[in-house]
Design a protein around this motif. Structure first.
Motif, mmCIF file in Angstrom:
data_model
loop_
_atom_site.group_PDB
_atom_site.id
_atom_site.type_symbol
_atom_site.label_atom_id
_atom_site.label_comp_id
_atom_site.label_asym_id
_atom_site.label_seq_id
_atom_site.Cartn_x
_atom_site.Cartn_y
_atom_site.Cartn_z
ATOM 1 N N LYS A 72 36.968 43.354 44.295
ATOM 2 C CA LYS A 72 38.251 42.658 44.205
ATOM 3 C C LYS A 72 38.850 42.766 42.814
ATOM 4 N N SER B 277 36.733 33.224 43.838
ATOM 5 C CA SER B 277 37.710 33.424 44.900
ATOM 6 C C SER B 277 38.026 32.080 45.542
ATOM 7 N N HIS B 531 41.518 31.468 52.863
ATOM 8 C CA HIS B 531 40.688 32.240 51.948
ATOM 9 C C HIS B 531 40.359 33.576 52.605
ATOM 10 N N ASP B 537 33.067 37.347 50.469
ATOM 11 C CA ASP B 537 33.394 36.129 51.203
ATOM 12 C C ASP B 537 33.143 36.281 52.704
#
Lengths: 78, 563
Positions: A72, B277, B531, B537
């Motif tokens: 990311k 995050s 999210h 994640d």
């Protein structure tokens, strides 16, 4: 510069603590120490538990290295 | 503050115990030195560059709250009140932590604010922001000072070091690693501290359980059987009627006090804001909730055991105060009676570690609020980022120096209860703060004026109730022993804040919708609150809602077992 892996620090600290306690438990436990802890060699057992904890963290850090699968983007500054 | 009574608590610490303590200090400072290499901006320093994984921020979240005052206080409550103490861990924490993660974190993290006061500024403008930022900064310094002083008193009792030496050594260690590595060093050390505390308390609990004959032994030996069940906790609340006691617990502790503390206290929320995050930020308080639900096993049970097997403690419980021990001495007494050298060193390290982590949490949240909310907003705007990084470092030094000062003031007051009062007062500020936040997040019509007027009205209500119910102030109009007064004060402060904010909003002008995106529920698109579920994640076991439901279920089961 990325932050170092905390799991290795945890493994290091408890590895050292565990080994020290196991050595005390095996070699330097007096009858008085045993009596204090109700006959349990608490240094030995706590030491073994700490060595196991250290091994778990070391294994986790080795098997799933930090940042290996992070793709990311870094967050934008405000 | 009488943390430890006059009794002789000196531990028989040997060279090996000191060696284990020294190893810990070396690792703690090493983390500071290594974390320094990752600091290249003010955001890196004050918010860990928003880069930490959820398990790290989650454990730090719980650890920042697991200061030694909490450890000593809750083992003491265990000895004095028995199982009822679990309410502080279960109803008094778990629902609020899940609520923070699932409901509030989308606004805190999604709006990219860098502190709780900054959210206040964006939602309500400067007056409310200034009230919040200044009161938070002052509270953190005072509480850091209280922590330092308490640490010094305990070191003096256990190891015989003079007060000024332990105050300065502890402050310098905290200063060293937080100035070098910033929030990352503070958080990493909090996680390490969590494990050291468990390593200190678990052997103590196990040996204690063996000595007392297991859980069965406890059940047989506790004379007041009511202390074996959590409800209705009449002794703890000071409310005689069982139904009112339960209502007081559920609304006072479970709703107002706990939601106020966990959802608005920046020293806690900051840990979640540093997550990498939105998903990790939501999971932070929820991951922390699991150890929070389970840790009473090694905090409250030793307290109960101490009242059974430590002779001085059993005497105290029977009403004989001649030995000079206080309930707060539970941990040192158990350590003295049960732990041989070696593991004793780990236990001492755990106590010290938890004090230092408490101070570091205060200092690292103070420097963020000082740098971003006070210095950058009101004193020197629009400087390059290196400037604010430097301000952050200097603020850290300043905070430590001020905390040492506060600690010495506390010491010169003879450890007077004044510091205790200050801490109690600041805890009441949280209830109105929570009222303002929750109304502001879900009602877009709430105006900036209502923001600060409601906050002040709620805070004054809390102070008023405190003043007329605290016996030592001499104007005791309300008689509520135990925790009753703080439940009532917080509850009323919450209601007054809501009512006043609502009334003021009706006659003042709200902010235009365009300025409230990301800050108010109805003006934040659903995708901004969601999210990601890919990469780090991904996976059902990383779903915040599932994890939150899991810990609520776990707590419910625990309540059934220990009802």
């Amino acid at each position: 510069m990325r932050l170092f892996d905390l799991r290795l620090i945890i493994a290091f600290l408890f590895g050292v603590y565990g080994v020290v306690l196991v050595v005390i438990g095996f070699g330097f436990t007096t009858d008085e120490d045993l009596k204090k802890a109700e006959g349990v060699n608490i240094n030995l057992w706590a030491g073994i538990a700490m060595v196991v904890l250290a091994a778990v963290f070391a294994a986790w850090a080795t098997l799933r290295p930090q940042f290996a699968d992070t793709d990311k983007e870094p967050l934008k500054e405000l | 503050m009488s943390i430890l009574a006059e009794a002789d608590l000196r531990l028989d610490a040997g060279p090996i115990d000191y060696a284990l303590l020294l190893i810990y200090f070396v690792v703690v400072l090493g983390i500071g030195v290594m974390a320094r290499r990752s600091v290249s901006s003010s955001l890196d320093f004050l918010l860990s560059g928003r880069s930490l994984p959820a398990w790290v921020t989650g454990l730090a979240f719980i650890s920042a709250n697991l200061g030694a005052l909490e450890l000593m206080g809750m083992t003491a409550n265990g000895a004095q009140y028995g199982m009822a103490t679990v309410h502080y861990y279960w109803i008094g924490a778990i629902p609020a932590m899940v609520f923070l993660g699932l409901v509030m974190m989308p606004f805190y993290y999604g709006s990219k604010v860098r502190s709780v006061p900054e959210f206040m500024r964006r939602r309500f403008g400067k007056p409310a922001h200034l009230v919040n930022a200044i009161s938070f900064a002052v509270a953190q310094i005072l509480i850091a000072g209280i922590n330092l002083f308490a640490l010094a008193v305990i070191i003096d009792a256990l190891l015989g070091w003079p007060l000024p030496v332990s105050i300065c050594v502890a402050a310098l260690v905290v200063l060293a690693y937080t100035t070098l590595g910033g929030l990352s060093a503070a958080i990493y050390n909090e996680v390490l501290q969590f494990f050291v505390i468990v390593a200190a308390l678990a052997p103590l609990t196990i040996v204690g359980l063996i000595k007392v004959g297991g859980w069965q032994g406890i059940v047989e030996k506790v004379t007041d059987k009511e202390q074996l069940s959590a409800w209705p906790a009449t002794e703890l609340t000071g409310i005689e009627h069982p139904v009112w006691s339960v209502i007081g617990l559920v609304f006072g502790l479970g709703f107002v006090l706990s939601f106020g503390y966990w959802t608005t206290n920046f020293a806690e929320v900051q840990r979640a804001m540093s997550a990498k995050s939105m998903s990790a930020a939501k999971r932070t308080p929820i991951i922390g909730a699991y150890p929070k639900a389970l840790i009473p096993a090694i905090i409250i049970i030793p307290g109960i055991i101490a009242a059974l097997i430590v002779p001085e403690m059993a005497q105290l419980k029977a009403g004989d105060t001649s030995s000079g021990v206080a309930y707060n001495d539970v941990l040192p007494l158990l350590m003295r009676d049960l732990l041989p050298n070696g593991i004793l060193g780990i236990a001492i390290t755990g106590l010290l570690a938890s004090f230092m982590a408490g101070v570091a949490a205060n200092v690292s949240s103070f420097n963020t609020v000082f740098t971003y909310d006070l210095w950058q907003d009101y004193i020197k705007k629009d400087r390059p980022d290196e400037y604010y990084l430097r301000v952050g470092r200097l603020a850290t030094v300043g905070a430590c120096v001020l905390a040492i000062g506060t600690a010495f003031i506390a010491a010169s007051l003879g450890g007077s209860n004044i510091m205790d009062y200050i801490q109690a007062l600041f805890s009441f500020f949280n209830a109105p703060l929570f009222a303002t936040f929750i109304l502001g997040m879900f009602w877009k019509r709430m105006t900036p004026t209502a923001g600060w007027v409601g906050l002040l009205a709620g805070t004054f209500t809390a102070i008023f109730i405190y003043a007329i119910s605290e016996p030592s102030f001499g104007i005791e109009l309300l008689e509520l022993p135990g925790q009753g007064a703080s439940f009532l004060g917080a509850g009323l402060a919450f209601v007054v804040d809501i009512v006043v904010s609502f009334a003021v909003s009706l006659v003042t002008r709200p902010k235009p919708d365009s300025e409230l995106g990301g800050l108010v529920y109805s003006l934040t698109p659903k995708e901004d609150r969601a999210h990601s579920t890919t990469g780090d994640d991904a996976g059902w076991y990383r779903s915040p809602a599932l994890l939150g439901g899991g810990v609520l279920a776990l707590t419910t089961v625990l309540y059934f077992i220990f009802a």
